[in-house]
Design a protein around this motif. Structure first.
Motif, PDB file in Angstrom:
ATOM      1  N   SER A 101       8.984  89.296  25.866  1.00 23.52           N
ATOM      2  CA  SER A 101      10.389  89.587  25.564  1.00 23.52           C
ATOM      3  C   SER A 101      11.210  88.350  25.905  1.00 23.52           C
ATOM      4  O   SER A 101      10.719  87.408  26.545  1.00 23.52           O
ATOM      5  CB  SER A 101      10.881  90.800  26.362  1.00 23.52           C
ATOM      6  OG  SER A 101      10.819  90.540  27.760  1.00 23.52           O
ATOM      7  N   LEU A 103      15.207  86.758  27.068  1.00 25.77           N
ATOM      8  CA  LEU A 103      16.585  86.866  27.539  1.00 25.77           C
ATOM      9  C   LEU A 103      17.276  85.554  27.206  1.00 25.77           C
ATOM     10  O   LEU A 103      16.870  84.487  27.682  1.00 25.77           O
ATOM     11  CB  LEU A 103      16.622  87.117  29.046  1.00 25.77           C
ATOM     12  CG  LEU A 103      18.003  87.041  29.716  1.00 25.77           C
ATOM     13  CD1 LEU A 103      18.964  88.068  29.111  1.00 25.77           C
ATOM     14  CD2 LEU A 103      17.880  87.235  31.228  1.00 25.77           C
ATOM     15  N   ARG A 171      16.832  90.912  38.935  1.00 23.02           N
ATOM     16  CA  ARG A 171      15.482  91.466  39.067  1.00 23.02           C
ATOM     17  C   ARG A 171      14.557  90.808  38.051  1.00 23.02           C
ATOM     18  O   ARG A 171      14.732  90.964  36.847  1.00 23.02           O
ATOM     19  CB  ARG A 171      15.499  92.984  38.824  1.00 23.02           C
ATOM     20  CG  ARG A 171      14.143  93.666  38.989  1.00 23.02           C
ATOM     21  CD  ARG A 171      14.290  95.177  38.817  1.00 23.02           C
ATOM     22  NE  ARG A 171      14.798  95.546  37.505  1.00 23.02           N
ATOM     23  CZ  ARG A 171      14.023  95.703  36.426  1.00 23.02           C
ATOM     24  NH1 ARG A 171      12.722  95.486  36.506  1.00 23.02           N
ATOM     25  NH2 ARG A 171      14.558  96.065  35.273  1.00 23.02           N
ATOM     26  N   PRO A 172      13.541  90.055  38.526  1.00 23.48           N
ATOM     27  CA  PRO A 172      12.595  89.434  37.594  1.00 23.48           C
ATOM     28  C   PRO A 172      11.884  90.478  36.744  1.00 23.48           C
ATOM     29  O   PRO A 172      11.526  91.556  37.232  1.00 23.48           O
ATOM     30  CB  PRO A 172      11.610  88.701  38.511  1.00 23.48           C
ATOM     31  CG  PRO A 172      12.379  88.455  39.768  1.00 23.48           C
ATOM     32  CD  PRO A 172      13.281  89.646  39.920  1.00 23.48           C
ATOM     33  N   VAL A 173      11.688  90.144  35.467  1.00 23.67           N
ATOM     34  CA  VAL A 173      11.006  91.034  34.528  1.00 23.67           C
ATOM     35  C   VAL A 173       9.759  90.315  34.024  1.00 23.67           C
ATOM     36  O   VAL A 173       9.854  89.242  33.415  1.00 23.67           O
ATOM     37  CB  VAL A 173      11.920  91.411  33.354  1.00 23.67           C
ATOM     38  CG1 VAL A 173      11.177  92.317  32.380  1.00 23.67           C
ATOM     39  CG2 VAL A 173      13.192  92.081  33.859  1.00 23.67           C
ATOM     40  N   ALA A 174       8.605  90.891  34.278  1.00 19.67           N
ATOM     41  CA  ALA A 174       7.343  90.267  33.893  1.00 19.67           C
ATOM     42  C   ALA A 174       7.269  90.057  32.389  1.00 19.67           C
ATOM     43  O   ALA A 174       7.663  90.929  31.608  1.00 19.67           O
ATOM     44  CB  ALA A 174       6.177  91.131  34.359  1.00 19.67           C
ATOM     45  N   THR A 176       8.937  87.996  30.509  1.00 16.61           N
ATOM     46  CA  THR A 176      10.186  87.605  29.843  1.00 16.61           C
ATOM     47  C   THR A 176      10.395  86.104  29.928  1.00 16.61           C
ATOM     48  O   THR A 176      10.262  85.505  31.004  1.00 16.61           O
ATOM     49  CB  THR A 176      11.386  88.315  30.481  1.00 16.61           C
ATOM     50  OG1 THR A 176      11.275  89.717  30.262  1.00 16.61           O
ATOM     51  CG2 THR A 176      12.703  87.831  29.875  1.00 16.61           C
ATOM     52  N   CYS A 194      17.330  81.911  39.149  1.00 17.06           N
ATOM     53  CA  CYS A 194      15.969  82.096  38.647  1.00 17.06           C
ATOM     54  C   CYS A 194      14.904  81.622  39.633  1.00 17.06           C
ATOM     55  O   CYS A 194      13.713  81.598  39.286  1.00 17.06           O
ATOM     56  CB  CYS A 194      15.791  81.366  37.319  1.00 17.06           C
ATOM     57  SG  CYS A 194      16.515  82.249  35.909  1.00 17.06           S
ATOM     58  N   TRP A 197      12.234  84.095  40.030  1.00  8.40           N
ATOM     59  CA  TRP A 197      11.456  84.425  38.842  1.00  8.40           C
ATOM     60  C   TRP A 197      10.179  83.578  38.836  1.00  8.40           C
ATOM     61  O   TRP A 197      10.099  82.544  39.505  1.00  8.40           O
ATOM     62  CB  TRP A 197      12.269  84.157  37.578  1.00  8.40           C
ATOM     63  CG  TRP A 197      13.353  85.158  37.315  1.00  8.40           C
ATOM     64  CD1 TRP A 197      14.479  85.362  38.068  1.00  8.40           C
ATOM     65  CD2 TRP A 197      13.416  86.099  36.249  1.00  8.40           C
ATOM     66  NE1 TRP A 197      15.237  86.367  37.518  1.00  8.40           N
ATOM     67  CE2 TRP A 197      14.615  86.835  36.403  1.00  8.40           C
ATOM     68  CE3 TRP A 197      12.592  86.380  35.167  1.00  8.40           C
ATOM     69  CZ2 TRP A 197      14.992  87.834  35.516  1.00  8.40           C
ATOM     70  CZ3 TRP A 197      12.966  87.379  34.272  1.00  8.40           C
ATOM     71  CH2 TRP A 197      14.156  88.094  34.455  1.00  8.40           C
TER      72      TRP A 197
END
Length: 306
Positions: A101, A103, A171-174, A176, A194, A197
């Motif tokens: 995904s 961002l 919140r880190p999103v795996a 992305t 970041c 992240w």
């Protein structure tokens, strides 16, 4: 040739560039930019914001910078429709990488390289989100094409303040990938948030050098241009690029402030002293390339593939 010119926001014009004979323009991918050679000594980089599948034209958007160095003023004042203009490139130092995904965070004219990326990930069926900030709605280019999407958050500063990066990046999103382009204040804030992240997920493109990027001791060193078989001294007050030019060693260059990557040169031996705003931490660590317009040497001699 400038085939068309239209206003896309307050202080922003879009140029449509075509070859005079109607031949196809070079192929490019999202994230690419071109150099406009506006006149002798005045070269500026602009991100392509059109459709890569359209080989009839290249399109860029230019913001008039009140405190700029003359490039945007020349575009606004002298680059009328029908005028010839020399174009170099495209080159891509901001490529769209595969990810689960995406961002996208854009500030002002930083929306330009993001637009083709959004089109590409949408066509691929990948989830994405855009957070787009600007001073006012009137100053935000291409707003009409984005405002109706549920994936887009529009943040005009005069209405909503600055982008809430803590909420966007808290919140880190795996899986992305994060792409950010805009003013230095936005880039620095995004980079700071970041840090938690995973490494490598953040991709940024700068329009100007990081504050303090060129700081540090300026001592003389030797540079060997291996292919040209020349050895020259780089004095404290001169750059490798300037010394190469004086020695008749050609180096392609554009921004001359360490942001565009045009003068990237392979290092054969020696330890570069990186002072650019372009290379990633991993590229700096490898030490096998250098931007000769601003960077120097930590070793007494630097051997370059020039």
């Amino acid at each position: 040739m400038v085939a068309g010119r239209d206003v896309v926001a307050a202080g922003v014009v879009r140029l449509t560039l075509r070859r005079p004979g109607g031949q196809p323009v070079p192929a490019w991918k999202p994230g690419a930019h071109i150099d406009l050679v506006l006149r002798d000594g005045l070269v500026r980089q602009y991100s392509l914001c059109g459709d890569p599948a359209d080989r009839s034209a290249l399109r860029v958007a230019v913001l008039r910078e009140a405190a700029g160095r003359g490039g945007s003023a020349f575009v606004f004042d002298s680059l009328a429709a029908g005028r010839p203009v020399r174009v170099r490139g495209p080159r891509n130092h901001f490529p769209l990488v595969p990810a689960g995904s995406y961002l996208f965070i854009a500030g002002g004219i930083g929306i330009t390289p993001i637009l083709p990326m959004i089109a590409a990930v949408s066509a691929a069926g990948r989830p994405w989100r855009l957070v787009y900030g600007g001073r006012t709605r009137a100053s935000m280019a291409f707003l009409d094409a984005l405002a109706d999407s549920a994936n887009v958050s529009i943040v005009p500063q005069d209405e909503a303040g600055l982008i809430d990066l803590d909420a966007v990046l808290g919140r880190p999103v795996a899986g992305t990938a994060i792409y950010c382009c805009g003013p230095e204040s936005l880039l620095a804030a995004v980079e700071s948030r970041c840090r938690d992240w995973p490494p490598g997920v953040l991709h940024v493109e700068r329009f100007a050098a990081r504050p303090g990027a060129g700081d540090g001791p300026r001592e003389a060193f030797e540079v060997e241009f291996a292919r040209s078989r020349k050895v020259c001294e780089v004095p404290a007050g001169r750059s490798i690029l300037q010394v190469a030019d004086e020695a008749g060693v050609f180096v392609a260059t554009s921004c001359e402030e360490g942001t565009c990557g045009t003068c990237e040169t392979p290092v054969l031996s020696g330890e570069p002293d990186h002072r650019d705003s372009y290379l990633s931490p991993a590229e700096r660590e490898r030490g096998n390339i250098i931007l000769v317009c601003v960077s120097r040497s930590r070793s007494p001699r630097l051997v370059l593939d020039l």
